[in-house]
Design a protein around this motif. Structure first.
Motif, short mmCIF file in Angstrom:
data_model
loop_
_atom_site.label_atom_id
_atom_site.label_comp_id
_atom_site.label_asym_id
_atom_site.label_seq_id
_atom_site.Cartn_x
_atom_site.Cartn_y
_atom_site.Cartn_z
N PRO A 51 3.56 38.37 31.80
CA PRO A 51 2.23 38.18 31.19
C PRO A 51 2.24 38.25 29.66
CG PRO A 51 2.08 39.63 33.08
CD PRO A 51 3.55 39.40 32.82
N GLY A 52 1.49 37.31 29.09
CA GLY A 52 1.34 37.27 27.65
C GLY A 52 2.38 36.43 26.93
N HIS A 53 3.40 35.98 27.63
CA HIS A 53 4.45 35.19 27.00
C HIS A 53 4.29 33.71 27.34
CE1 HIS A 53 6.31 39.21 26.91
NE2 HIS A 53 6.83 38.76 25.77
N PRO A 54 4.55 32.84 26.36
CA PRO A 54 4.47 31.41 26.66
C PRO A 54 5.62 30.98 27.54
CG PRO A 54 5.23 31.76 24.42
CD PRO A 54 4.89 33.11 24.97
N ALA A 55 5.36 29.98 28.35
CA ALA A 55 6.39 29.47 29.27
C ALA A 55 6.14 27.98 29.50
CB ALA A 55 6.34 30.22 30.59
N ILE A 56 7.14 27.33 30.03
CA ILE A 56 7.00 25.96 30.52
C ILE A 56 7.56 25.95 31.93
CG2 ILE A 56 7.12 24.80 28.28
CD1 ILE A 56 10.05 24.07 29.02
N MET A 57 7.12 25.01 32.72
CA MET A 57 7.63 24.87 34.08
C MET A 57 8.43 23.57 34.12
SD MET A 57 7.85 26.13 37.14
CE MET A 57 6.53 27.22 37.58
N MET A 58 9.67 23.69 34.56
CA MET A 58 10.51 22.51 34.75
C MET A 58 10.66 22.32 36.26
SD MET A 58 13.41 23.00 31.84
CE MET A 58 13.95 21.31 31.90
N GLY A 69 8.14 11.69 42.04
CA GLY A 69 9.47 11.91 42.59
C GLY A 69 10.52 12.12 41.51
N LYS A 70 10.06 12.46 40.31
CA LYS A 70 10.95 12.64 39.17
C LYS A 70 10.78 14.04 38.57
CE LYS A 70 10.84 7.79 37.89
NZ LYS A 70 10.48 6.82 36.87
N PRO A 71 11.80 14.48 37.83
CA PRO A 71 11.68 15.77 37.14
C PRO A 71 10.51 15.75 36.16
CG PRO A 71 13.93 15.00 37.06
CD PRO A 71 13.11 13.87 37.61
N HIS A 72 9.95 16.92 35.91
CA HIS A 72 8.81 17.03 35.00
C HIS A 72 8.93 18.33 34.20
CE1 HIS A 72 4.74 16.68 33.50
NE2 HIS A 72 4.50 17.91 33.91
N ILE A 73 8.52 18.27 32.95
CA ILE A 73 8.44 19.46 32.09
C ILE A 73 6.97 19.63 31.73
CG2 ILE A 73 9.14 20.54 29.93
CD1 ILE A 73 11.68 18.80 30.03
N SER A 74 6.42 20.78 32.08
CA SER A 74 4.98 21.01 31.86
C SER A 74 4.70 21.29 30.39
CB SER A 74 4.51 22.20 32.70
OG SER A 74 4.96 23.41 32.12
N SER A 105 -0.05 23.94 44.90
CA SER A 105 -0.14 22.47 44.97
C SER A 105 -1.16 21.90 43.99
CB SER A 105 -0.47 22.02 46.39
OG SER A 105 -1.73 22.52 46.79
N TYR A 106 -2.07 22.69 43.51
CA TYR A 106 -3.08 22.23 42.57
C TYR A 106 -2.55 22.18 41.13
CZ TYR A 106 -3.41 27.17 41.43
OH TYR A 106 -3.10 28.45 41.06
N ARG A 107 -1.39 22.76 40.89
CA ARG A 107 -0.83 22.79 39.53
C ARG A 107 -0.38 21.39 39.11
NH1 ARG A 107 -0.93 27.96 36.88
NH2 ARG A 107 -1.08 29.47 38.56
N HIS A 108 -0.64 21.08 37.88
CA HIS A 108 -0.32 19.75 37.35
C HIS A 108 1.16 19.42 37.47
CE1 HIS A 108 -0.74 16.18 34.90
NE2 HIS A 108 0.25 16.60 34.13
N TYR A 109 2.02 20.36 37.11
CA TYR A 109 3.47 20.09 37.16
C TYR A 109 3.93 19.77 38.58
CZ TYR A 109 3.60 25.12 38.28
OH TYR A 109 3.38 26.36 38.83
N PHE A 110 3.35 20.43 39.57
CA PHE A 110 3.72 20.16 40.96
C PHE A 110 3.24 18.77 41.38
CE2 PHE A 110 3.05 20.21 45.54
CZ PHE A 110 4.29 20.60 45.97
N ARG A 111 1.99 18.47 41.05
CA ARG A 111 1.43 17.16 41.43
C ARG A 111 2.19 16.01 40.79
NH1 ARG A 111 -4.62 17.44 40.00
NH2 ARG A 111 -3.65 18.48 38.28
N VAL A 112 2.57 16.18 39.51
CA VAL A 112 3.30 15.11 38.83
C VAL A 112 4.67 14.90 39.48
CG1 VAL A 112 4.44 14.47 36.65
CG2 VAL A 112 2.12 15.36 36.61
N THR A 113 5.37 15.97 39.74
CA THR A 113 6.70 15.86 40.36
C THR A 113 6.60 15.23 41.74
OG1 THR A 113 7.50 17.76 39.14
CG2 THR A 113 8.74 17.16 41.09
N MET A 114 5.64 15.64 42.54
CA MET A 114 5.51 15.10 43.89
C MET A 114 5.05 13.64 43.88
SD MET A 114 6.74 17.40 45.70
CE MET A 114 6.40 16.83 47.35
N SER A 115 4.17 13.28 42.97
CA SER A 115 3.67 11.90 42.95
C SER A 115 4.68 10.92 42.37
CB SER A 115 2.35 11.81 42.18
OG SER A 115 2.55 12.10 40.82
#
Length: 170
Positions: free
Chosen positions: A160-167, A146-151, A134-144
Motif C-alpha cells: 500500500p502507498g507505493h506505485p506499481a504497474i501490472m504486466m 491475446g497479447k502482453p499488456h503493461i498497465s 476480471s473488471y481490471r483494465h489490464y486483464f480485459r486488454v490482455t484477454m481481448s
C-alpha cells in the motif's frame, strides 16, 4: 578676462571628462547586461540539452528493462501447463519457485484464471485466492487482444502507498 577663460576652459574639460566617464560607465553596464543575458541563454540551452539527453537515456533504459521483464514473463508463462494452472497448490508452488521473476517483480506475482480469478499469488496473502479481477483494465486488454499488456501506473494494494504497474501475458 584671462581668468574667466581658464574657468570656462576647465569647465568644458571637466564636462567632457564627466561625459566620457558616464558614457564609459553606461557602455560597461550595457555590455555587462548583454553579456549576462547571453551567458544566461547559453546556460539555459545547455541545461535543456543535458536534461533532454538524460530523460531520453532514462526512458530508453526503462523501455529496455520493461522489454526484458516482459520477455522473461512470456518465457515463464510458456512453462505453465494444466497440471499447474488447475491446482492452486501447484500454482502457488510454481510462483514461489520463480526466483528470477521475483528479482524482477518486487511487488507480487499472480496467476489468473481465464475468467479473471486469482489462482495463486506470491507472496501469498490469505483470503485473496479466487478474488475476481476480471473488471481490471489490464486483464480485459490482455484477454481481448491475446497479447502482453503493461498497465498504467496505479497505487499498489499489495504494498500500500507505493506505485506499481501490472504486466500481463496470456
Amino acid at each position: 578676462m584671462t581668468t574667466s577663460f581658464t574657468i570656462i576652459s576647465r569647465s568644458l574639460k571637466t564636462r567632457a571628462a564627466v561625459a566620457v566617464t558616464l558614457l564609459f560607465i553606461l557602455f560597461s553596464f550595457v555590455c555587462g547586461y548583454l553579456g549576462e543575458r547571453y551567458m544566461e541563454q547559453t546556460i539555459r540551452e545547455t541545461i535543456h540539452t543535458e536534461q533532454f539527453s538524460y530523460v531520453t537515456s532514462l526512458t530508453q533504459s526503462l523501455d529496455d528493462n520493461l522489454e526484458l521483464v516482459q520477455k522473461t514473463l512470456l518465457s515463464t508463462a510458456a512453462h505453465l501447463g494444466p497440471e499447474i494452472v488447475d491446482s492452486p497448490d501447484n500454482a502457488q508452488g510454481f510462483l514461489d519457485s520463480q526466483f528470477a521473476l521475483k528479482t524482477l517483480f518486487d511487488n507480487a506475482l499472480f496467476l489468473f484464471s481465464a475468467d479473471g480469478r486469482i489462482i495463486a499469488e506470491s507472496p501469498f496473502l490469505p483470503g485473496r485466492r479466487g478474488k475476481d479481477i476480471s473488471y481490471r483494465h489490464y486483464f480485459r486488454v490482455t484477454m481481448s487482444t491475446g497479447k502482453p499488456h503493461i498497465s498504467d501506473p496505479y497505487i499498489s494494494t499489495h504494498n500500500p502507498g507505493h506505485p506499481a504497474i501490472m504486466m500481463t501475458v496470456p
